[in-house]
Design a protein around this motif. Structure first.
Motif, mmCIF file in Angstrom:
data_model
loop_
_atom_site.group_PDB
_atom_site.id
_atom_site.type_symbol
_atom_site.label_atom_id
_atom_site.label_comp_id
_atom_site.label_asym_id
_atom_site.label_seq_id
_atom_site.Cartn_x
_atom_site.Cartn_y
_atom_site.Cartn_z
ATOM 1 N N SER A 170 2.488 -3.161 7.381
ATOM 2 C CA SER A 170 2.383 -2.088 8.366
ATOM 3 C C SER A 170 0.933 -1.832 8.749
ATOM 4 N N ARG A 171 0.623 -1.995 9.994
ATOM 5 C CA ARG A 171 -0.731 -1.738 10.492
ATOM 6 C C ARG A 171 -1.123 -0.278 10.305
ATOM 7 N N GLU A 172 -0.146 0.626 10.269
ATOM 8 C CA GLU A 172 -0.468 2.050 10.148
ATOM 9 C C GLU A 172 -1.061 2.398 8.786
ATOM 10 N N LYS A 173 -0.994 1.469 7.815
ATOM 11 C CA LYS A 173 -1.586 1.732 6.505
ATOM 12 C C LYS A 173 -3.102 1.522 6.489
ATOM 13 N N GLU A 174 -3.662 0.997 7.575
ATOM 14 C CA GLU A 174 -5.082 0.666 7.581
ATOM 15 C C GLU A 174 -5.956 1.881 7.316
ATOM 16 N N GLU A 175 -5.723 2.961 8.028
ATOM 17 C CA GLU A 175 -6.564 4.156 7.859
ATOM 18 C C GLU A 175 -6.465 4.700 6.444
ATOM 19 N N LEU A 176 -5.239 4.704 5.892
ATOM 20 C CA LEU A 176 -5.046 5.155 4.514
ATOM 21 C C LEU A 176 -5.856 4.301 3.543
ATOM 22 N N ALA A 177 -5.766 2.984 3.732
ATOM 23 C CA ALA A 177 -6.450 2.061 2.826
ATOM 24 C C ALA A 177 -7.958 2.246 2.877
ATOM 25 N N LEU A 178 -8.502 2.377 4.067
ATOM 26 C CA LEU A 178 -9.943 2.541 4.209
ATOM 27 C C LEU A 178 -10.410 3.868 3.614
ATOM 28 N N LEU B 256 0.813 -1.219 0.000
ATOM 29 C CA LEU B 256 0.000 0.000 0.000
ATOM 30 C C LEU B 256 0.845 1.266 0.000
ATOM 31 N N GLY B 257 1.750 1.350 -0.969
ATOM 32 C CA GLY B 257 2.394 2.621 -1.265
ATOM 33 C C GLY B 257 1.484 3.437 -2.168
ATOM 34 N N GLY B 258 2.069 4.390 -2.895
ATOM 35 C CA GLY B 258 1.253 5.232 -3.762
ATOM 36 C C GLY B 258 0.525 4.456 -4.833
ATOM 37 N N VAL B 259 1.201 3.467 -5.429
ATOM 38 C CA VAL B 259 0.566 2.667 -6.480
ATOM 39 C C VAL B 259 -0.511 1.767 -5.890
ATOM 40 N N LEU C 39 -2.274 2.130 -3.112
ATOM 41 C CA LEU C 39 -3.434 2.924 -2.706
ATOM 42 C C LEU C 39 -4.234 3.387 -3.926
ATOM 43 N N SER C 40 -3.539 3.660 -5.024
ATOM 44 C CA SER C 40 -4.238 4.011 -6.258
ATOM 45 C C SER C 40 -5.006 2.816 -6.807
ATOM 46 N N ALA C 41 -4.437 1.611 -6.662
ATOM 47 C CA ALA C 41 -5.147 0.402 -7.091
ATOM 48 C C ALA C 41 -6.409 0.192 -6.265
ATOM 49 N N VAL C 42 -6.344 0.494 -4.974
ATOM 50 C CA VAL C 42 -7.542 0.418 -4.135
ATOM 51 C C VAL C 42 -8.608 1.363 -4.686
ATOM 52 N N GLN C 43 -8.196 2.579 -5.029
ATOM 53 C CA GLN C 43 -9.164 3.526 -5.599
ATOM 54 C C GLN C 43 -9.678 3.044 -6.949
ATOM 55 N N GLY C 44 -8.792 2.411 -7.736
ATOM 56 C CA GLY C 44 -9.222 1.870 -9.018
ATOM 57 C C GLY C 44 -10.261 0.777 -8.853
ATOM 58 N N ALA C 45 -10.088 -0.057 -7.817
ATOM 59 C CA ALA C 45 -11.061 -1.116 -7.549
ATOM 60 C C ALA C 45 -12.408 -0.524 -7.149
ATOM 61 N N ARG C 46 -12.367 0.518 -6.336
ATOM 62 C CA ARG C 46 -13.617 1.205 -5.961
ATOM 63 C C ARG C 46 -14.275 1.822 -7.189
ATOM 64 N N LEU C 47 -13.460 2.446 -8.048
ATOM 65 C CA LEU C 47 -13.965 3.085 -9.256
ATOM 66 C C LEU C 47 -14.648 2.077 -10.180
ATOM 67 N N ALA D 95 -15.857 -2.826 -7.462
ATOM 68 C CA ALA D 95 -15.541 -4.096 -6.801
ATOM 69 C C ALA D 95 -16.511 -4.355 -5.652
ATOM 70 N N GLY D 96 -16.858 -5.634 -5.459
ATOM 71 C CA GLY D 96 -17.766 -5.982 -4.373
ATOM 72 C C GLY D 96 -17.077 -5.981 -3.020
ATOM 73 N N ARG D 97 -15.823 -6.394 -3.001
ATOM 74 C CA ARG D 97 -15.052 -6.393 -1.759
ATOM 75 C C ARG D 97 -13.616 -6.051 -2.122
ATOM 76 N N ILE D 98 -13.012 -5.126 -1.377
ATOM 77 C CA ILE D 98 -11.649 -4.682 -1.636
ATOM 78 C C ILE D 98 -10.826 -4.931 -0.371
ATOM 79 N N ILE D 99 -9.971 -5.938 -0.437
ATOM 80 C CA ILE D 99 -9.135 -6.291 0.703
ATOM 81 C C ILE D 99 -7.763 -5.673 0.486
ATOM 82 N N ALA D 100 -7.351 -4.804 1.390
ATOM 83 C CA ALA D 100 -6.044 -4.162 1.318
ATOM 84 C C ALA D 100 -5.108 -4.837 2.317
ATOM 85 N N ALA D 101 -3.879 -5.129 1.887
ATOM 86 C CA ALA D 101 -2.933 -5.834 2.758
ATOM 87 C C ALA D 101 -1.577 -5.150 2.733
ATOM 88 N N ASP D 102 -0.976 -5.054 3.906
ATOM 89 C CA ASP D 102 0.352 -4.474 4.035
ATOM 90 C C ASP D 102 0.964 -4.994 5.330
#
Length: 358
Positions: free
Chosen positions: A211-219, A186-189, A191-199, A202-209
């Protein structure tokens, strides 16, 4: 002369130096940099994972304002606002004429030629652009005009992170509405893929990293679930997908271990898109039997399989209507002296995109 972050050797430290840009050739454009995103590919050039001639000015994700144009440039003029395209297609090679401009066999030519000097020594632009500087010189084909309403700081991200991440989902992954997605890294690319999936719906978007600190960014970027990567990743992903695994896994790290994990997290018949840039010596181990049995597809992805001339205007429209949130990707800002600190944050897995403001 202009100031730039100069790297003299593999694994060296950047030095802020005065450089002299080359005189404009007929098709050249001189650009005053507004912002540059610091990408993991820049780190890969700096540490030798990707080939780079030194000394160099790295940076390939950027935006700016045209300062001057060569005598043969008619579609741009001083004052125009632009985003850099680090892989401008020639439009004439086999790949370009077969609708695959992201694989253009001539797009890397600019990186092999000096664009400036430092103390009289030739200086080479990282991935052909060299935007870790106050100004740079590129061929006009490497620039895409952008409208007045988008801030140049965040527009810089369109040139690599957003194009690559969104394109990996839409073009390489061919996500259809309702499908499940894993984004690993969940770097810049990522996180952009997460947004692409939302765009793409996607029915479910699971973000994995890791670093636990990336959770808020991913959501905030649209993930429905966050899991900490590691040995138990496949088990966690399957628990969220009725035991099957995801329809589409997007790997944004570029290591054999995470490529293997992304593969293992996809369902039978699913797709795994490899976005991360790895080492040529890092081999991925897949058994012949599982290739047959799982019937999964492994898909390489360069620059999001996009045509920036077409896709950047489309992404600007998505930014306008709120479908893409560029500000959410930026967690840090720095100046020319902060490139190495940004690389350290990448190595440690902290934050999203760092924007360099010269």
């Amino acid at each position: 002369m202009v100031r730039a972050a100069v790297l003299n050797e593999v694994n060296g430290k950047h030095e802020v130096r005065d450089i002299v840009l080359r005189d404009l050739a007929p098709t050249d454009v001189r650009v005053r940099i507004a912002a540059a995103g610091i990408c993991h590919s820049d780190l890969s050039l700096a540490n030798g994972t990707l080939a780079q001639t030194f000394p160099a000015v790295l940076g390939h994700e950027g935006s700016g304002t045209v300062a001057a144009v060569g005598s043969g440039v008619s579609h741009l003029s001083a004052g125009d606002r632009v985003v850099f395209n680090w892989a401008p297609p020639c439009r004439t090679c086999w790949f370009c004429t077969h609708d695959e401009p992201w694989l253009c066999e001539n797009s890397a030519a600019a990186s092999r030629h000096p664009h400036a000097t430092v103390d009289g020594i030739d200086l080479y632009p990282g991935i052909g652009t060299g935007v870790f500087a106050e100004e740079t010189v590129v061929d006009a084909a490497a620039l895409i005009p952008v409208p007045e309403d988008i801030p140049l700081e965040v527009a810089a991200l369109l040139g690599c992170a957003v194009l690559t991440g969104v394109g990996a989902v839409e073009n390489a992954g061919r996500l259809t509405a309702g499908e499940t997605v894993l984004v690993l890294g969940l770097g810049g690319v990522g996180l952009s893929a997460v947004q692409g999936a939302r765009l793409a719906g996607a029915g479910r978007i699971i973000a994995a990293d890791l670093s636990r600190e990336k959770e808020e960014l991913a959501l905030s970027c649209g993930a429905t679930d966050f899991v900490v990567g590691g040995d138990a990743l496949s088990k966690q992903v399957r628990s969220l997908t009725d035991g099957r695994g995801v329809d589409l896994a997007i790997e944004c790290v570029g290591r054999s271990t995470t490529i293997r994990q992304a593969w293992s997290c996809s369902r039978r018949g699913g797709r795994t898109v490899i976005v991360g840039v790895g080492s040529k010596d890092d081999k991925v181990d897949l058994a012949a039997l599982e290739l047959f049995y799982f019937a999964r597809s492994v898909i390489g992805c360069v620059y999001g399989s996009t045509d920036p001339d077409v896709d950047i205007p489309r992404l600007i429209d998505a930014w306008r209507d709120g479908s893409v949130d560029l500000d959410a990707l930026v967690t840090d800002r720095t100046d020319l002296s902060g490139v190495d600190a940004a690389f350290d944050r990448m190595r440690e897995g902290r934050g999203g995109r760092t924007l360099l403001i010269p």
